[in-house]
Design a protein around this motif. Structure first.
Motif, PDB file in Angstrom:
ATOM      1  N   GLU A   1       0.831  -1.195   0.000  1.00 18.16           N
ATOM      2  CA  GLU A   1       0.000   0.000   0.000  1.00 18.16           C
ATOM      3  C   GLU A   1       0.871   1.254   0.000  1.00 18.16           C
ATOM      4  OE1 GLU A   1      -3.096   1.904   3.074  1.00 18.16           O
ATOM      5  OE2 GLU A   1      -3.670  -0.064   2.272  1.00 18.16           O
ATOM      6  N   GLN A   2       1.930   1.261   0.814  1.00 19.38           N
ATOM      7  CA  GLN A   2       2.852   2.398   0.828  1.00 19.38           C
ATOM      8  C   GLN A   2       3.479   2.585  -0.545  1.00 19.38           C
ATOM      9  OE1 GLN A   2       5.659   1.581   3.997  1.00 19.38           O
ATOM     10  NE2 GLN A   2       5.153   3.546   4.896  1.00 19.38           N
ATOM     11  N   TYR A   3       3.899   1.486  -1.142  1.00 20.49           N
ATOM     12  CA  TYR A   3       4.531   1.555  -2.461  1.00 20.49           C
ATOM     13  C   TYR A   3       3.566   2.181  -3.472  1.00 20.49           C
ATOM     14  CZ  TYR A   3       6.667   0.249  -6.845  1.00 20.49           C
ATOM     15  OH  TYR A   3       7.201   0.301  -8.097  1.00 20.49           O
ATOM     16  N   GLU A   4       2.318   1.750  -3.450  1.00 27.56           N
ATOM     17  CA  GLU A   4       1.324   2.306  -4.370  1.00 27.56           C
ATOM     18  C   GLU A   4       1.135   3.803  -4.140  1.00 27.56           C
ATOM     19  OE1 GLU A   4      -2.289   0.074  -3.894  1.00 27.56           O
ATOM     20  OE2 GLU A   4      -1.351  -1.800  -4.524  1.00 27.56           O
ATOM     21  N   LEU A   5       1.095   4.213  -2.872  1.00 28.44           N
ATOM     22  CA  LEU A   5       0.940   5.632  -2.562  1.00 28.44           C
ATOM     23  C   LEU A   5       2.145   6.432  -3.035  1.00 28.44           C
ATOM     24  CD1 LEU A   5      -0.640   5.407   0.995  1.00 28.44           C
ATOM     25  CD2 LEU A   5      -1.740   6.270  -1.072  1.00 28.44           C
ATOM     26  N   TYR A   6       3.350   5.940  -2.739  1.00 26.67           N
ATOM     27  CA  TYR A   6       4.567   6.622  -3.180  1.00 26.67           C
ATOM     28  C   TYR A   6       4.630   6.705  -4.699  1.00 26.67           C
ATOM     29  CZ  TYR A   6       6.983   6.724   1.348  1.00 26.67           C
ATOM     30  OH  TYR A   6       7.365   6.985   2.625  1.00 26.67           O
ATOM     31  N   GLU A   7       4.281   5.608  -5.348  1.00 26.61           N
ATOM     32  CA  GLU A   7       4.316   5.569  -6.804  1.00 26.61           C
ATOM     33  C   GLU A   7       3.332   6.582  -7.390  1.00 26.61           C
ATOM     34  OE1 GLU A   7       3.050   2.061  -9.373  1.00 26.61           O
ATOM     35  OE2 GLU A   7       5.236   1.837  -9.232  1.00 26.61           O
ATOM     36  N   ALA A   8       2.125   6.633  -6.841  1.00 28.16           N
ATOM     37  CA  ALA A   8       1.128   7.593  -7.324  1.00 28.16           C
ATOM     38  C   ALA A   8       1.590   9.019  -7.070  1.00 28.16           C
ATOM     39  CB  ALA A   8      -0.225   7.344  -6.655  1.00 28.16           C
ATOM     40  N   LEU A   9       2.132   9.279  -5.897  1.00 23.24           N
ATOM     41  CA  LEU A   9       2.633  10.612  -5.572  1.00 23.24           C
ATOM     42  C   LEU A   9       3.760  10.993  -6.523  1.00 23.24           C
ATOM     43  CD1 LEU A   9       2.195  12.927  -3.566  1.00 23.24           C
ATOM     44  CD2 LEU A   9       3.849  11.833  -2.064  1.00 23.24           C
ATOM     45  N   GLY A  10       4.609  10.033  -6.849  1.00 23.12           N
ATOM     46  CA  GLY A  10       5.711  10.279  -7.771  1.00 23.12           C
ATOM     47  C   GLY A  10       5.276  10.576  -9.195  1.00 23.12           C
ATOM     48  N   LYS A  11       4.078  10.190  -9.565  1.00 26.49           N
ATOM     49  CA  LYS A  11       3.567  10.427 -10.920  1.00 26.49           C
ATOM     50  C   LYS A  11       2.862  11.777 -11.054  1.00 26.49           C
ATOM     51  CE  LYS A  11       2.925   5.570 -12.096  1.00 26.49           C
ATOM     52  NZ  LYS A  11       1.950   4.513 -12.379  1.00 26.49           N
ATOM     53  N   LEU A  12       2.604  12.435  -9.937  1.00 22.61           N
ATOM     54  CA  LEU A  12       1.902  13.719  -9.981  1.00 22.61           C
ATOM     55  C   LEU A  12       2.802  14.823 -10.516  1.00 22.61           C
ATOM     56  CD1 LEU A  12       0.105  13.771  -6.511  1.00 22.61           C
ATOM     57  CD2 LEU A  12      -0.910  13.279  -8.736  1.00 22.61           C
ATOM     58  N   PRO A  13       2.221  15.829 -11.165  1.00 25.36           N
ATOM     59  CA  PRO A  13       3.014  17.014 -11.510  1.00 25.36           C
ATOM     60  C   PRO A  13       3.622  17.610 -10.238  1.00 25.36           C
ATOM     61  CG  PRO A  13       0.869  17.088 -12.587  1.00 25.36           C
ATOM     62  CD  PRO A  13       0.837  15.935 -11.621  1.00 25.36           C
ATOM     63  N   HIS A  14       4.801  18.204 -10.354  1.00 21.51           N
ATOM     64  CA  HIS A  14       5.521  18.639  -9.158  1.00 21.51           C
ATOM     65  C   HIS A  14       4.740  19.626  -8.298  1.00 21.51           C
ATOM     66  CE1 HIS A  14       6.777  21.902 -11.853  1.00 21.51           C
ATOM     67  NE2 HIS A  14       6.902  22.597 -10.763  1.00 21.51           N
ATOM     68  N   HIS A  15       3.925  20.490  -8.888  1.00 24.08           N
ATOM     69  CA  HIS A  15       3.189  21.463  -8.068  1.00 24.08           C
ATOM     70  C   HIS A  15       2.114  20.774  -7.219  1.00 24.08           C
ATOM     71  CE1 HIS A  15       0.983  21.331 -11.881  1.00 24.08           C
ATOM     72  NE2 HIS A  15      -0.092  21.725 -11.217  1.00 24.08           N
ATOM     73  N   TYR A  16       1.510  19.708  -7.735  1.00 23.15           N
ATOM     74  CA  TYR A  16       0.563  18.945  -6.925  1.00 23.15           C
ATOM     75  C   TYR A  16       1.310  18.202  -5.815  1.00 23.15           C
ATOM     76  CZ  TYR A  16      -3.137  19.484 -10.503  1.00 23.15           C
ATOM     77  OH  TYR A  16      -4.082  19.969 -11.369  1.00 23.15           O
TER      78      TYR A  16
ATOM     79  N   LYS B   1      -4.683  25.594  -1.842  1.00 26.24           N
ATOM     80  CA  LYS B   1      -5.884  24.795  -1.617  1.00 26.24           C
ATOM     81  C   LYS B   1      -6.287  24.053  -2.891  1.00 26.24           C
ATOM     82  CE  LYS B   1     -10.498  25.072   0.297  1.00 26.24           C
ATOM     83  NZ  LYS B   1     -11.570  25.902   0.813  1.00 26.24           N
ATOM     84  N   ASN B   2      -6.277  24.758  -4.020  1.00 26.64           N
ATOM     85  CA  ASN B   2      -6.653  24.140  -5.296  1.00 26.64           C
ATOM     86  C   ASN B   2      -5.674  23.046  -5.707  1.00 26.64           C
ATOM     87  OD1 ASN B   2      -8.969  25.677  -5.641  1.00 26.64           O
ATOM     88  ND2 ASN B   2      -7.914  27.267  -6.807  1.00 26.64           N
ATOM     89  N   ALA B   3      -4.372  23.311  -5.568  1.00 25.00           N
ATOM     90  CA  ALA B   3      -3.368  22.314  -5.951  1.00 25.00           C
ATOM     91  C   ALA B   3      -3.477  21.074  -5.071  1.00 25.00           C
ATOM     92  CB  ALA B   3      -1.962  22.906  -5.869  1.00 25.00           C
ATOM     93  N   THR B   4      -3.748  21.274  -3.788  1.00 27.09           N
ATOM     94  CA  THR B   4      -3.907  20.134  -2.885  1.00 27.09           C
ATOM     95  C   THR B   4      -5.127  19.317  -3.282  1.00 27.09           C
ATOM     96  OG1 THR B   4      -2.896  21.398  -1.076  1.00 27.09           O
ATOM     97  CG2 THR B   4      -4.134  19.425  -0.477  1.00 27.09           C
TER      98      THR B   4
END
Length: 165
Positions: free
Chosen positions: A101-116, A145-148
């Motif tokens: 689950e952590q890996y999936e979260l990290y992976e998803a976070l890593g795929k986001l545009p840097h500002h998000y 707030k919007n980026a989050t």
């Protein structure tokens, strides 16, 4: 507060913040040290308009950007997991499930545009307020707030809509 006290109080948090942005343990350690060196050299510039942690986080963020600009790599690297510790109170099955689950979260976070990613790391992981996050990022509060919100929505999509945003 003297820089030595700030280091003791905030170094782990600053390291973690940098690590979430760069995904490299050694680089995060180097940039954490640079953050505190820069703070020592610019301590008279700290006017108390924000918390010390906010001030240090802004220095850290600027150093991360400077590093990637120098390398012409203004992109963010997917997360590595070398720094994570095993919690032996879990059964092996529970531990494996938690790690997946952590890996999936990290992976998803890593795929986001840097500002998000920045907004989510500051707001959801580092627990900065909207105002503090805006000070660190140099954005207005509405943009934070919007980026989050948009970042969390995008993360939810990347995770298959399985988690609450």
């Amino acid at each position: 507060m003297p820089i030595k006290s700030m280091y003791v109080t905030y170094s782990d948090s600053i390291y973690q913040f940098i690590y979430f942005l760069v995904g490299d343990d050694e680089l995060a350690k180097d940039l954490t040290q640079e953050t505190f060196l820069k703070a020592i050299n610019s301590n008279p510039q700290f006017r108390g308009e924000s918390s010390e942690k906010t001030w240090l986080s802004k220095i850290a963020r600027n150093l991360v950007y400077d590093h990637f600009r120098r390398k012409r790599l203004l992109k963010f690297i997917p997360f590595l997991h070398e720094h994570e510790q095993i919690d032996y109170t879990y059964s092996p099955e529970q531990w494996l499930e938690a790690k997946n689950e952590q890996y999936e979260l990290y992976e998803a976070l890593g795929k986001l545009p840097h500002h998000y990613r920045e907004a989510i790391v500051l707001r959801k992981i580092e627990q900065f307020s909207i105002k503090e996050s805006a000070q660190i990022l140099g954005w207005n509060e509405a943009k934070v707030k919007n980026a989050t919100e948009r970042g969390m929505k995008k993360m939810n999509e990347l995770l298959g809509g399985e988690r609450d945003a």
